[in-house]
Design an enzyme around this catalytic site. Structure first.
Site, PDB file in Angstrom:
ATOM      1  N   ASP A  16      20.208  35.949   6.034  1.00 41.41           N
ATOM      2  CA  ASP A  16      19.801  34.585   6.350  1.00 41.41           C
ATOM      3  C   ASP A  16      19.661  34.369   7.854  1.00 41.41           C
ATOM      4  OD1 ASP A  16      19.647  33.869   3.732  1.00 41.41           O
ATOM      5  OD2 ASP A  16      21.530  32.774   3.663  1.00 41.41           O
ATOM      6  N   GLY A  17      20.556  34.990   8.639  1.00 40.06           N
ATOM      7  CA  GLY A  17      20.485  34.824  10.091  1.00 40.06           C
ATOM      8  C   GLY A  17      19.175  35.327  10.664  1.00 40.06           C
ATOM      9  N   ASN A  74      18.905  25.057   9.906  1.00 38.57           N
ATOM     10  CA  ASN A  74      20.165  24.846   9.202  1.00 38.57           C
ATOM     11  C   ASN A  74      20.940  23.649   9.715  1.00 38.57           C
ATOM     12  OD1 ASN A  74      20.186  26.727   7.176  1.00 38.57           O
ATOM     13  ND2 ASN A  74      21.672  28.093   8.122  1.00 38.57           N
ATOM     14  N   ASP A  75      21.347  23.718  10.984  1.00 36.67           N
ATOM     15  CA  ASP A  75      22.259  22.687  11.470  1.00 36.67           C
ATOM     16  C   ASP A  75      22.337  22.614  12.988  1.00 36.67           C
ATOM     17  OD1 ASP A  75      23.955  24.927  12.157  1.00 36.67           O
ATOM     18  OD2 ASP A  75      24.791  24.881  10.148  1.00 36.67           O
ATOM     19  N   ASP A  79      37.803  18.912  15.218  1.00 37.77           N
ATOM     20  CA  ASP A  79      37.350  20.106  15.925  1.00 37.77           C
ATOM     21  C   ASP A  79      35.865  20.008  16.261  1.00 37.77           C
ATOM     22  OD1 ASP A  79      39.856  21.151  15.763  1.00 37.77           O
ATOM     23  OD2 ASP A  79      39.372  22.766  14.367  1.00 37.77           O
ATOM     24  N   ALA A  82      25.482  26.627   4.394  1.00 36.11           N
ATOM     25  CA  ALA A  82      25.918  27.415   5.550  1.00 36.11           C
ATOM     26  C   ALA A  82      27.272  26.906   6.056  1.00 36.11           C
ATOM     27  CB  ALA A  82      24.843  27.370   6.632  1.00 36.11           C
ATOM     28  N   SER A 128      28.321  24.010   6.921  1.00 32.12           N
ATOM     29  CA  SER A 128      28.756  22.766   6.290  1.00 32.12           C
ATOM     30  C   SER A 128      29.529  23.035   5.004  1.00 32.12           C
ATOM     31  CB  SER A 128      27.551  21.861   6.001  1.00 32.12           C
ATOM     32  OG  SER A 128      27.946  20.673   5.356  1.00 32.12           O
TER      33      SER A 128
END
Length: 281
Positions: free
Chosen positions: A66-67, A140-141, A170, A182, A184
């Site tokens: 996925d990366g 993704n995010d 955090d 991912a 999340s």
């Protein structure tokens, strides 16, 4: 489809063995296929370069996990070409196929038996004193978290310029539906159908009784305002898809909204999203 191009993660396709097999197969079908070769002078962690890919390419085949596919989606966004993910990594939520089935998948592409799956992306803008420091897209995010000493950070959350809440945590993850599987997910967020258009906010280890994720409409804008740190040496960073990092300080604002661009993935696999999730988890 007639014109293909292969991009591979060299750490997972050592010596380009998989890439060459795919290229030879496509060439034997009477179609054209190129292979991206990493320049030794470039950063070896960058697997894609849009300037190296011919403009007439109809499909970029991405070999890796996925990366690798996320990085390709980012680097090749300006080409507006669909990507076929071939999983030779671990989880492979985004990949449509794997090396065991890739040749039958290519047969479907040659016969134009496929769909284009468009995925919503995010645009994150970091501002300081009303000046834009940077702006990036993410599939993704966008993650805001501490970096360095083990101390929670404090930040305000606004939605469409209206105050929502303050977190001591955090950090926080703002993700797309694609990104729901991912970081999340690891932080306790829900799994969402990847074609859904929305923004998902998930706090990271909040110092609060309420640690639930919140889902916003695709047209909403989420703003994170970094509050004053009690420790002068505390570092806080903004990360886009785990690839691009920017340090932020107290008073900085990170605005996150739906991007104008979309990522395009080729879909031939008839397994439902729920089936794929069940097999991966």
């Amino acid at each position: 489809m007639d014109r293909f191009y292969v991009v591979a993660n060299p750490q997972k396709d050592k010596d380009g063995i998989y890439s060459k097999k795919i290229k030879d197969y496509i060439n034997n079908l009477g179609r054209s296929c190129g292979i991206y070769t990493i320049n030794a002078e470039r950063n070896k962690k960058i697997y894609t370069d849009s300037t190296a890919i011919p403009k007439d390419v109809e499909c970029v085949i991405v070999l890796g996990g996925d990366g690798t596919l996320i990085q390709a989606a980012d680097n090749l966004l300006n080409l507006d070409v669909p990507l076929l993910g071939v999983n030779i990594g671990t989880l492979g939520y985004l990949a449509d196929t794997d090396m065991e089935h890739v040749f039958s998948t290519i047969d479907l592409l040659v016969k134009d038996e496929y769909l284009i799956d468009e995925r919503m992306m995010l645009t994150g803008t970091i501002t300081r004193d009303n000046k834009v420091l940077c702006q990036k897209t993410a599939l993704n995010d966008v993650v805001i978290n501490r970096n360095g000493i083990l101390s929670i950070m404090e930040f305000d959350v606004y939605v469409n310029n209206k105050y929502l809440t303050t977190y001591n945590a955090d950090g926080v993850i703002i993700s797309t539906a694609t990104g729901s599987t991912a970081y999340s997910l690891s932080a306790g967020g829900p799994i969402i159908q990847p074609t859904a258009k929305l923004l998902l906010m998930t706090p990271i280890c909040p110092h609060s009784l309420n640690s639930r994720s919140i889902i916003f409409d695709e047209d909403d804008m989420v703003s994170i305002v970094i509050k004053d740190s009690k420790k002068l040496n505390e570092k806080r960073i903004v990360t886009f898809d785990g690839e691009h990092f920017y340090e932020v300080v107290s008073g900085d604002v990170i605005n996150i909204c739906k991007a104008k661009e979309v990522s395009k993935f080729i879909k031939t696999n008839k397994a439902s999203f729920l089936e794929r999730i069940r097999n991966k988890l």
